[in-house]
Scaffold this motif. Structure first.
Motif, PDB file in Angstrom:
ATOM      1  N   GLN A  35       0.816  -1.212   0.000  1.00 45.14           N
ATOM      2  CA  GLN A  35       0.000   0.000   0.000  1.00 45.14           C
ATOM      3  C   GLN A  35       0.847   1.259   0.000  1.00 45.14           C
ATOM      4  O   GLN A  35       0.412   2.302  -0.499  1.00 45.14           O
ATOM      5  CB  GLN A  35      -0.933   0.002   1.212  1.00 45.14           C
ATOM      6  CG  GLN A  35      -2.028  -1.043   1.161  1.00 45.14           C
ATOM      7  CD  GLN A  35      -3.018  -0.866   2.294  1.00 45.14           C
ATOM      8  OE1 GLN A  35      -3.227   0.241   2.803  1.00 45.14           O
ATOM      9  NE2 GLN A  35      -3.631  -1.958   2.715  1.00 45.14           N
ATOM     10  N   LYS A 139      -2.473  -7.705   4.593  1.00 46.47           N
ATOM     11  CA  LYS A 139      -3.223  -6.496   4.250  1.00 46.47           C
ATOM     12  C   LYS A 139      -2.332  -5.478   3.561  1.00 46.47           C
ATOM     13  O   LYS A 139      -2.732  -4.841   2.574  1.00 46.47           O
ATOM     14  CB  LYS A 139      -3.830  -5.883   5.524  1.00 46.47           C
ATOM     15  CG  LYS A 139      -4.552  -4.568   5.303  1.00 46.47           C
ATOM     16  CD  LYS A 139      -5.052  -4.003   6.620  1.00 46.47           C
ATOM     17  CE  LYS A 139      -5.709  -2.631   6.414  1.00 46.47           C
ATOM     18  NZ  LYS A 139      -6.159  -2.038   7.705  1.00 46.47           N
ATOM     19  N   GLU A 214      -5.704   2.687  -7.126  1.00 43.80           N
ATOM     20  CA  GLU A 214      -6.318   3.267  -5.938  1.00 43.80           C
ATOM     21  C   GLU A 214      -5.273   3.436  -4.842  1.00 43.80           C
ATOM     22  O   GLU A 214      -4.669   2.466  -4.386  1.00 43.80           O
ATOM     23  CB  GLU A 214      -7.452   2.374  -5.432  1.00 43.80           C
ATOM     24  CG  GLU A 214      -8.129   2.932  -4.184  1.00 43.80           C
ATOM     25  CD  GLU A 214      -9.123   1.962  -3.565  1.00 43.80           C
ATOM     26  OE1 GLU A 214      -9.757   2.322  -2.566  1.00 43.80           O
ATOM     27  OE2 GLU A 214      -9.248   0.819  -4.079  1.00 43.80           O
ATOM     28  N   TYR A 215      -5.062   4.664  -4.414  1.00 43.72           N
ATOM     29  CA  TYR A 215      -4.089   4.944  -3.364  1.00 43.72           C
ATOM     30  C   TYR A 215      -4.832   5.078  -2.037  1.00 43.72           C
ATOM     31  O   TYR A 215      -5.546   6.045  -1.810  1.00 43.72           O
ATOM     32  CB  TYR A 215      -3.332   6.229  -3.682  1.00 43.72           C
ATOM     33  CG  TYR A 215      -2.157   6.497  -2.773  1.00 43.72           C
ATOM     34  CD1 TYR A 215      -1.048   5.660  -2.772  1.00 43.72           C
ATOM     35  CD2 TYR A 215      -2.152   7.594  -1.911  1.00 43.72           C
ATOM     36  CE1 TYR A 215       0.039   5.912  -1.949  1.00 43.72           C
ATOM     37  CE2 TYR A 215      -1.076   7.850  -1.083  1.00 43.72           C
ATOM     38  CZ  TYR A 215       0.019   7.010  -1.110  1.00 43.72           C
ATOM     39  OH  TYR A 215       1.093   7.259  -0.287  1.00 43.72           O
ATOM     40  N   LYS A 216      -4.664   4.081  -1.164  1.00 42.46           N
ATOM     41  CA  LYS A 216      -5.445   4.017   0.071  1.00 42.46           C
ATOM     42  C   LYS A 216      -4.883   4.876   1.203  1.00 42.46           C
ATOM     43  O   LYS A 216      -5.525   5.031   2.240  1.00 42.46           O
ATOM     44  CB  LYS A 216      -5.546   2.566   0.537  1.00 42.46           C
ATOM     45  CG  LYS A 216      -6.295   1.661  -0.427  1.00 42.46           C
ATOM     46  CD  LYS A 216      -6.381   0.240   0.088  1.00 42.46           C
ATOM     47  CE  LYS A 216      -7.145  -0.653  -0.879  1.00 42.46           C
ATOM     48  NZ  LYS A 216      -7.230  -2.058  -0.379  1.00 42.46           N
ATOM     49  N   TYR A 218      -4.022   8.108   1.079  1.00 44.22           N
ATOM     50  CA  TYR A 218      -4.106   9.528   0.736  1.00 44.22           C
ATOM     51  C   TYR A 218      -4.167  10.412   1.985  1.00 44.22           C
ATOM     52  O   TYR A 218      -3.543  11.482   2.043  1.00 44.22           O
ATOM     53  CB  TYR A 218      -5.336   9.773  -0.141  1.00 44.22           C
ATOM     54  CG  TYR A 218      -5.510  11.203  -0.570  1.00 44.22           C
ATOM     55  CD1 TYR A 218      -4.775  11.741  -1.624  1.00 44.22           C
ATOM     56  CD2 TYR A 218      -6.422  12.042   0.088  1.00 44.22           C
ATOM     57  CE1 TYR A 218      -4.925  13.062  -2.008  1.00 44.22           C
ATOM     58  CE2 TYR A 218      -6.586  13.368  -0.289  1.00 44.22           C
ATOM     59  CZ  TYR A 218      -5.833  13.872  -1.337  1.00 44.22           C
ATOM     60  OH  TYR A 218      -5.976  15.182  -1.713  1.00 44.22           O
TER      61      TYR A 218
END
Length: 244
Positions: A35, A139, A214-216, A218
């Motif tokens: 992530q 995760k 999608e950059y989680k 942010y």
């Protein structure tokens, strides 16, 4: 043998991926989907520029004097360099013939007979452990933790020098009890000579946007100094040298 490899980019005078001045090779392709990755453009195994071993070696050799003078060498990073273990093995052999030190920056997720041979010709492994809690690790990365711990066991059995890397992300990898568990686990590895606590940053955020990913993270902020020092202190108490 003039084997080929897919390379994202190179950096001729790096100073953060191992000791001394480094020629850093960013290999293309990675099985993890971290992530906080700041190089998501290295994930796709079909992209990058194809280099022959001769072509890459001709670039490396230009900086040989800087590397030797500073106690540096070549670092293969990525992406995940061990996805292209055949190429890394050939390049490692060539570097050694020139008296150039070799480091490999890896997640430890990929292992094979060829990877084992790579480690035999590697002077330093920069091992990235994203978290010690298996659920959090999954995760964070999208893969299992177990292969990385087995990889670490192999480096200990073969007495391979390791620098450990831990990226500290508020709300994601700052689970203190897990960090304490990792510090306790690492006591059994005398081949680890250093751990780098790397504060999360957003310098790669624009790449996620450009790629349509999608950059989680942010809204995630960089860790404050107090948290960084707390985590460093946990490893120091365990007797593990921590980089400043």
């Amino acid at each position: 043998m003039n084997i080929t490899g897919r390379i994202h980019s190179v950096e001729s005078c790096g100073t953060v991926d191992g000791p001394g001045v480094r020629f850093v090779v960013f290999m293309q392709g990675c099985p993890l989907r971290c992530q906080f990755c700041h190089n998501p453009d290295t994930w796709d195994t079909n992209k990058g520029t194809i280099y022959t071993a001769d072509q890459l070696m001709s670039e490396i050799i230009k900086y040989k004097s800087y590397m030797l003078f500073s106690g540096g060498g070549v670092t293969f990073t990525g992406g995940e360099p061990l996805l292209q273990a055949d190429f890394i093995l050939e390049m490692s052999r060539r570097c050694k013939e020139e008296g150039i030190s070799v480091a490999v920056d890896t997640s430890g997720y990929v292992f094979s007979d060829t990877v084992e041979k790579v480690l035999e010709s590697t002077d330093l492994v920069l091992l990235d452990i994203k978290n010690y809690d298996p659920e959090v690790y999954s995760k964070v990365t999208g893969v299992e933790l177990a292969p990385t711990l087995k990889f670490l066991d192999h480096t200990r059995d073969k007495e391979t020098a390791v620098w450990l890397r831990y990226v500290l992300v508020p709300g994601l990898t700052d689970n203190i009890e897990s960090i304490r568990g990792l510090a306790e686990h690492l006591k059994a590895y005398p081949n680890i000579s250093r751990i780098d606590i790397l504060p999360f940053h957003k310098m790669g955020e624009y790449k996620w946007k450009a790629l349509g990913y999608e950059y989680k993270l942010y809204d995630t902020k960089e860790p404050d100094k107090k948290l960084v020092e707390e985590v460093k202190g946990i490893f120091r108490i365990s007797g593990i040298p921590v980089a400043n």
